[in-house]
Design a protein around this motif. Structure first.
Motif, PDB file in Angstrom:
ATOM      1  N   VAL A 151      27.814  36.182  64.483  1.00 35.86           N
ATOM      2  CA  VAL A 151      28.512  34.991  64.707  1.00 35.86           C
ATOM      3  C   VAL A 151      28.221  34.119  63.339  1.00 35.86           C
ATOM      4  CG1 VAL A 151      28.819  32.957  65.928  1.00 35.86           C
ATOM      5  CG2 VAL A 151      28.463  34.902  66.938  1.00 35.86           C
ATOM      6  N   PRO A 152      29.233  33.339  62.898  1.00 35.37           N
ATOM      7  CA  PRO A 152      29.013  32.322  61.691  1.00 35.37           C
ATOM      8  C   PRO A 152      27.704  31.363  62.022  1.00 35.37           C
ATOM      9  CG  PRO A 152      31.409  32.360  62.217  1.00 35.37           C
ATOM     10  CD  PRO A 152      30.551  33.205  63.447  1.00 35.37           C
ATOM     11  N   ASN A 179      23.842  33.435  66.590  1.00 32.44           N
ATOM     12  CA  ASN A 179      23.509  32.230  65.825  1.00 32.44           C
ATOM     13  C   ASN A 179      23.472  31.141  66.726  1.00 32.44           C
ATOM     14  OD1 ASN A 179      22.676  32.116  63.077  1.00 32.44           O
ATOM     15  ND2 ASN A 179      24.544  33.062  62.541  1.00 32.44           N
ATOM     16  N   GLY A 205      27.006  28.199  60.492  1.00 39.51           N
ATOM     17  CA  GLY A 205      27.822  27.168  60.974  1.00 39.51           C
ATOM     18  C   GLY A 205      27.327  25.730  59.846  1.00 39.51           C
ATOM     19  N   GLU A 243      27.846  24.036  70.755  1.00 39.44           N
ATOM     20  CA  GLU A 243      27.429  25.600  70.384  1.00 39.44           C
ATOM     21  C   GLU A 243      26.993  26.339  71.953  1.00 39.44           C
ATOM     22  OE1 GLU A 243      25.715  26.228  66.558  1.00 39.44           O
ATOM     23  OE2 GLU A 243      25.089  24.077  67.164  1.00 39.44           O
ATOM     24  N   LYS A 260      32.790  28.017  63.091  1.00 39.32           N
ATOM     25  CA  LYS A 260      31.626  28.868  64.239  1.00 39.32           C
ATOM     26  C   LYS A 260      32.254  28.243  65.651  1.00 39.32           C
ATOM     27  CE  LYS A 260      26.777  28.876  65.514  1.00 39.32           C
ATOM     28  NZ  LYS A 260      25.608  28.519  65.204  1.00 39.32           N
TER      29      LYS A 260
END
Length: 271
Positions: free
Chosen positions: A114-115, A160, A117, A184, A132
């Motif tokens: 996952v990005p 992440n 961010g 997030e 993200k």
């Protein structure tokens, strides 16, 4: 039949291939999922893995950044990749184990990076953070992330995000730090709930006990300070919920020579 599966953000597989070999010889996972391999498919050290006994490899690499791989002693039935957010930035690869691997019922493994961010947790001024959040939204709605109750699926990788208060060294200090912001955490938790995924690690290490898989390179005294985060996850579908046997975080890998800032996480299932 037992299946031992490990996930590790290796932060360059070619740079740290000797560390991977050391881990493999110690733990002997049946399947190893790597993130941030940081090389194109043709540059992946296939021969080294084959010498270690891992003949079957699903790759989604790119030059210099990101990239994921599923490395297996067991034969795949199939393998696929998926792009997210209209990008081809090598953040997903999946592989199916079935009859060729000695399994009566198929089992699908999804490996994600996952990005990260960026540093600023504001999507209006930080496009990396916006990416993200969009990635996590798309993850929640992706069909293969919504398994039927009897489907046997595993999601692993560097997601992440440290979603729980006990997944970071200090919830209060981390609330405005990318990887533990409310936005997030809510989005990753929503993706988990949408697919009724079971968090394997927290099945064995219950809240509120702290559990970390990442320690910053910026902290030379990482052992003493122990300011970690749990960024690396293993989720299993409901069809595998009663098959979980054990989980292990190889924390000492963070102290190996020229280490990744992440450490391996290994789950054992009765399949």
């Amino acid at each position: 039949m037992q299946l031992k599966l490990s996930t590790w953000n290796i932060n360059s597989v070619r740079l740290r291939i000797n560390l991977v070999a050391k881990f493999i010889k110690s733990v002997r996972p049946d399947v190893l999922c790597l993130q941030e391999i940081k090389c194109i498919d043709d540059a992946f050290p296939l021969k080294r893995f084959k010498r270690l006994g891992y003949e079957h490899i699903a790759l989604n690499g790119q030059k210099g950044y990101h990239g994921v791989a599923v490395i297996s002693r067991l034969t795949f039935e199939s393998k696929t990749v998926k792009g997210y957010c209209g990008k081809t930035d090598s953040r997903h690869v999946s592989a199916v184990l079935g009859e060729k691997a000695g399994l009566r019922d198929p089992l699908t493994i999804h490996n994600y990076y996952v990005p990260a961010g960026g540093d600023e947790p504001d999507a209006t001024i930080n496009p990396k953070f916006a990416h993200k959040l969009a990635f996590l939204d798309e993850l929640r709605e992706c069909p293969h992330m919504l398994p039927e109750r009897d489907q046997r699926s595993i999601v692993v990788g560097d997601l992440n995000v440290a979603p729980l208060e006990c997944d970071v060294w200090s919830h209060k200090a981390m609330l405005k730090i990318v990887s533990h912001t409310p936005a997030e955490c809510e989005k990753l938790t929503a993706a988990q709930k949408a697919g009724n995924w079971i968090d394997a690690a927290r099945t064995f290490v219950r809240e509120p006990e702290k559990l970390f898989t990442w320690w910053s390179y910026r902290s030379p005294d990482w052992v003493v300070a122990d300011k970690g985060r749990r960024l690396d996850h293993i989720w299993v579908s409901q069809g595998l919920g009663d098959r979980l046997a054990s989980i292990k975080v190889t924390k000492d890998a963070r102290g190996w020579q020229r280490p990744s800032d992440h450490v391996p996480v290994t789950v054992t299932l009765e399949v």
